[in-house]
Design a protein around this motif. Sequence first.
Motif, mmCIF file in Angstrom:
data_model
loop_
_atom_site.group_PDB
_atom_site.id
_atom_site.type_symbol
_atom_site.label_atom_id
_atom_site.label_comp_id
_atom_site.label_asym_id
_atom_site.label_seq_id
_atom_site.Cartn_x
_atom_site.Cartn_y
_atom_site.Cartn_z
ATOM 1 N N ASP A 116 44.427 -58.711 38.511
ATOM 2 C CA ASP A 116 44.198 -59.120 37.130
ATOM 3 C C ASP A 116 42.709 -59.201 36.792
ATOM 4 O O ASP A 116 42.342 -59.561 35.679
ATOM 5 C CB ASP A 116 44.864 -60.473 36.862
ATOM 6 C CG ASP A 116 44.270 -61.587 37.702
ATOM 7 O OD1 ASP A 116 43.785 -61.298 38.819
ATOM 8 O OD2 ASP A 116 44.285 -62.747 37.253
ATOM 9 N N PHE A 117 41.835 -58.866 37.727
ATOM 10 C CA PHE A 117 40.391 -58.944 37.496
ATOM 11 C C PHE A 117 39.927 -57.724 36.719
ATOM 12 O O PHE A 117 40.149 -56.591 37.110
ATOM 13 C CB PHE A 117 39.651 -59.037 38.831
ATOM 14 C CG PHE A 117 38.164 -59.136 38.671
ATOM 15 C CD1 PHE A 117 37.579 -60.293 38.196
ATOM 16 C CD2 PHE A 117 37.347 -58.065 38.995
ATOM 17 C CE1 PHE A 117 36.209 -60.394 38.051
ATOM 18 C CE2 PHE A 117 35.978 -58.157 38.855
ATOM 19 C CZ PHE A 117 35.400 -59.323 38.386
ATOM 20 N N ASP A 118 39.268 -57.974 35.591
ATOM 21 C CA ASP A 118 38.759 -56.896 34.766
ATOM 22 C C ASP A 118 37.326 -56.594 35.210
ATOM 23 O O ASP A 118 36.454 -57.454 35.166
ATOM 24 C CB ASP A 118 38.787 -57.314 33.291
ATOM 25 C CG ASP A 118 38.315 -56.195 32.388
ATOM 26 O OD1 ASP A 118 38.437 -55.018 32.791
ATOM 27 O OD2 ASP A 118 37.825 -56.501 31.282
ATOM 28 N N ASP A 119 37.088 -55.381 35.688
ATOM 29 C CA ASP A 119 35.770 -54.977 36.167
ATOM 30 C C ASP A 119 35.138 -54.076 35.115
ATOM 31 O O ASP A 119 35.275 -52.852 35.167
ATOM 32 C CB ASP A 119 35.907 -54.254 37.507
ATOM 33 C CG ASP A 119 34.580 -54.081 38.206
ATOM 34 O OD1 ASP A 119 33.600 -54.716 37.791
ATOM 35 O OD2 ASP A 119 34.530 -53.304 39.176
ATOM 36 N N PRO A 120 34.439 -54.668 34.137
ATOM 37 C CA PRO A 120 33.883 -53.863 33.056
ATOM 38 C C PRO A 120 32.752 -52.960 33.554
ATOM 39 O O PRO A 120 32.105 -53.259 34.550
ATOM 40 C CB PRO A 120 33.355 -54.907 32.072
ATOM 41 C CG PRO A 120 33.069 -56.099 32.906
ATOM 42 C CD PRO A 120 34.076 -56.074 34.017
ATOM 43 N N PRO A 121 32.502 -51.865 32.879
ATOM 44 C CA PRO A 121 31.390 -51.001 33.272
ATOM 45 C C PRO A 121 30.063 -51.732 33.087
ATOM 46 O O PRO A 121 29.912 -52.578 32.203
ATOM 47 C CB PRO A 121 31.498 -49.805 32.325
ATOM 48 C CG PRO A 121 32.386 -50.243 31.222
ATOM 49 C CD PRO A 121 33.229 -51.362 31.722
#
Length: 89
Positions: A71-76
């Motif tokens: 569920d971890f969002d790794d944004p650019p």
Amino acid sequence: MSEEYHTKVFKSGNSLAVRLPKGLGAVEGTEMRVREVRGTFTFEPSNVQRKISGEGWIGQAPSLVVPPREDFDDPPRAWDDPEWPDFRK
């Protein structure tokens, strides 16, 4: 007869330290054993080779192992962009 050297004890952080004269032939990074017998100090190289390893205890500390998170969002990030000035290829 052995040669005599003079040095001073000085403060290094929260410890006391002694500089060993180069003429003694000690190599930087050598682990030394220090003994005190009735006010006389003896310094000698320690033959103990220590390696730090988590083998044997790492499995006993499950809180140190971070489970993967789906569920971890790794944004650019800016540095991932080839147009960024400091982009490393």
